[in-house]
Write an enzyme that holds these catalytic residues in place. Structure first.
Site, PDB file in Angstrom:
ATOM      1  N   GLY A  34       0.702  -1.200   0.136  1.00 53.54           N
ATOM      2  CA  GLY A  34      -0.127  -0.516   0.416  1.00 53.54           C
ATOM      3  C   GLY A  34       0.886   0.833  -0.034  1.00 53.54           C
ATOM      4  N   ASN A  93       0.991   2.748  -2.619  1.00 55.61           N
ATOM      5  CA  ASN A  93       0.409   3.789  -3.311  1.00 55.61           C
ATOM      6  C   ASN A  93      -0.702   4.454  -2.330  1.00 55.61           C
ATOM      7  OD1 ASN A  93       1.532   4.836  -6.013  1.00 55.61           O
ATOM      8  ND2 ASN A  93       1.434   1.974  -5.707  1.00 55.61           N
ATOM      9  N   ARG A 111     -15.673 -14.792  -9.566  1.00 57.39           N
ATOM     10  CA  ARG A 111     -15.438 -13.399  -9.207  1.00 57.39           C
ATOM     11  C   ARG A 111     -16.350 -13.130  -8.598  1.00 57.39           C
ATOM     12  NH1 ARG A 111     -10.082 -12.600 -10.919  1.00 57.39           N
ATOM     13  NH2 ARG A 111      -8.857 -15.203 -11.367  1.00 57.39           N
ATOM     14  N   MET A 125      -5.066  -7.105  -6.529  1.00 58.37           N
ATOM     15  CA  MET A 125      -4.500  -8.848  -7.220  1.00 58.37           C
ATOM     16  C   MET A 125      -5.511  -8.842  -7.309  1.00 58.37           C
ATOM     17  SD  MET A 125      -1.149  -7.818  -7.474  1.00 58.37           S
ATOM     18  CE  MET A 125      -0.530  -9.092  -8.391  1.00 58.37           C
ATOM     19  N   LEU A 157     -10.818  -7.550 -12.871  1.00 55.80           N
ATOM     20  CA  LEU A 157     -12.251  -7.465 -12.180  1.00 55.80           C
ATOM     21  C   LEU A 157     -12.874  -8.168 -14.046  1.00 55.80           C
ATOM     22  CD1 LEU A 157     -11.197  -3.946 -10.562  1.00 55.80           C
ATOM     23  CD2 LEU A 157     -12.444  -6.189  -9.721  1.00 55.80           C
ATOM     24  N   ASN A 199      -6.379   2.526 -12.552  1.00 54.32           N
ATOM     25  CA  ASN A 199      -5.234   1.685 -11.954  1.00 54.32           C
ATOM     26  C   ASN A 199      -4.148   1.989 -12.469  1.00 54.32           C
ATOM     27  OD1 ASN A 199      -3.722  -1.122 -11.341  1.00 54.32           O
ATOM     28  ND2 ASN A 199      -3.946  -1.282 -13.432  1.00 54.32           N
ATOM     29  N   HIS A 231      -0.302   0.958 -13.494  1.00 54.53           N
ATOM     30  CA  HIS A 231       1.213  -0.055 -14.091  1.00 54.53           C
ATOM     31  C   HIS A 231       2.306   0.625 -13.895  1.00 54.53           C
ATOM     32  CE1 HIS A 231       1.638  -3.127 -17.281  1.00 54.53           C
ATOM     33  NE2 HIS A 231       2.585  -2.086 -17.795  1.00 54.53           N
ATOM     34  N   ASP A 238      -5.155  -3.497 -18.559  1.00 52.55           N
ATOM     35  CA  ASP A 238      -4.010  -2.933 -19.018  1.00 52.55           C
ATOM     36  C   ASP A 238      -4.810  -1.714 -20.198  1.00 52.55           C
ATOM     37  OD1 ASP A 238      -3.132  -3.028 -16.700  1.00 52.55           O
ATOM     38  OD2 ASP A 238      -1.855  -4.445 -17.724  1.00 52.55           O
ATOM     39  N   GLU A 245       4.912   6.673  -8.908  1.00 48.68           N
ATOM     40  CA  GLU A 245       4.005   6.556  -8.992  1.00 48.68           C
ATOM     41  C   GLU A 245       3.522   6.477  -7.289  1.00 48.68           C
ATOM     42  OE1 GLU A 245       2.922   2.212  -8.435  1.00 48.68           O
ATOM     43  OE2 GLU A 245       4.728   1.610  -9.240  1.00 48.68           O
TER      44      GLU A 245
HETATM   45  C1  GRF Z   1       2.799  -1.120  -8.137  1.00 46.82           C
HETATM   46  O1  GRF Z   1       4.071  -1.115  -8.348  1.00 46.82           O
HETATM   47  C2  GRF Z   1       1.462  -0.657  -8.977  1.00 46.82           C
HETATM   48  O2  GRF Z   1       1.889   0.028 -10.189  1.00 46.82           O
HETATM   49  C3  GRF Z   1       1.235  -2.431  -8.888  1.00 46.82           C
HETATM   50  O3  GRF Z   1       1.030  -2.925  -7.952  1.00 46.82           O
HETATM   51  C4  GRF Z   1       2.498  -2.245  -7.017  1.00 46.82           C
HETATM   52  C5  GRF Z   1       0.852  -1.444  -5.821  1.00 46.82           C
HETATM   53  O4  GRF Z   1       2.234  -1.522  -4.954  1.00 46.82           O
HETATM   54  N1  GRF Z   1      -0.201  -2.584  -9.081  1.00 46.82           N
HETATM   55  P1  GRF Z   1       1.677  -0.242  -3.753  1.00 46.82           P
HETATM   56  O5  GRF Z   1       1.269  -1.701  -2.876  1.00 46.82           O
HETATM   57  O6  GRF Z   1       0.917   0.831  -3.624  1.00 46.82           O
HETATM   58  O7  GRF Z   1       3.374  -0.901  -2.541  1.00 46.82           O
END
Ligand code: GRF
Length: 209
Positions: free
Chosen positions: A14, A16, A67, A92, A95, A109, A111, A150, A179
């Site tokens: 987490g 991000n 799902r 992970m 969807l 999202n 990437h 994506d 990111e």
């Molecule tokens: C990131 O590298 C993002 O691009 C990918 O999963 C990772 C998540 O990292 N989709 P975090 O859990 O936010 O540290």
């Protein structure tokens, strides 16, 4: 304008999510996190939510036969909190159209490469692919989620140089730093009504005079 409400979907560390929390708390993001949902009970992202007094919910996908049933539970949780924008941040689970079509242009999202590079790949596979490709640059992409994995409209990209001695791990670390800048930036653009979607292209509105 009132703040838009965010639902952040996570599965892991987490970082991000943390970048979005920090933007909300320090930089006056015109958006606020209404709920953090994890499909993993031990996701550190849930600890981050708790530390910042944000509601964190664990929904175990293993408790649902399909799902779609899992997604129906996600939807009821998000809708009960009147979430405007859903941010996938290291979530992970792929969807299905059930979930994606319910929130057109309302799911983001991130990437860890410059899409369309490494489309459909995840984690360190992305960085290994970029290194093996010989590309001089990688980066990250925040995009809208569509049923094409994506493949949705791109909102923000940040560029990172690929070094000759990079490993997937070292490249991932530098991409992750970007990111953390890109995700709040994309949310801010949407919350401030600064974007216009034309087909697969997102146009950033310029100030009108
Ligand atoms: C990131 O590298 C993002 O691009 C990918 O999963 C990772 C998540 O990292 N989709 P975090 O859990 O936010 O540290």
């Amino acid at each position: 304008m009132a703040n838009i409400k965010l639902g952040v979907l996570v599965s892991g560390s987490g970082t991000n999510l943390q970048a979005i929390i920090d933007a909300q708390e320090r930089q006056g993001l015109t958006a606020q996190i209404a709920v953090v949902i994890s499909n993993k009970q031990d996701a550190y992202a849930l600890v981050r939510a708790e530390k910042h007094d944000m509601p964190g919910v664990f929904i175990n996908h293993k408790n649902y036969a399909t799902r779609e049933e899992f997604e129906t539970k996600l939807i009821s949780e998000l809708d009960s909190r009147a979430v405007d924008l859903i941010c996938l941040a290291g979530f992970m689970r792929v969807l299905t159209p059930l979930f994606v079509n319910r929130y057109p242009n309302r799911i983001l999202n991130i990437h860890p490469a410059l899409l369309p590079a490494a489309k459909g790949l995840y984690g360190e596979h992305v960085h290994q692919y970029i290194i093996d490709s010989g590309a001089k640059f990688s980066g990250c992409t925040v995009h809208f989620v569509t049923v094409d994995v994506d493949g949705g409209p791109i909102i923000v990209q940040k560029v990172v140089e690929v070094k000759d001695n990079d490993t997937p791990h070292s490249l991932a670390e530098r991409v992750l730093e970007q990111e953390h800048i890109a995700y709040p930036e994309a949310i801010r653009l949407i919350a401030d009504n600064k974007i216009e979607i034309q087909g697969n292209r997102v146009k950033i509105k310029t100030e009108s005079h």
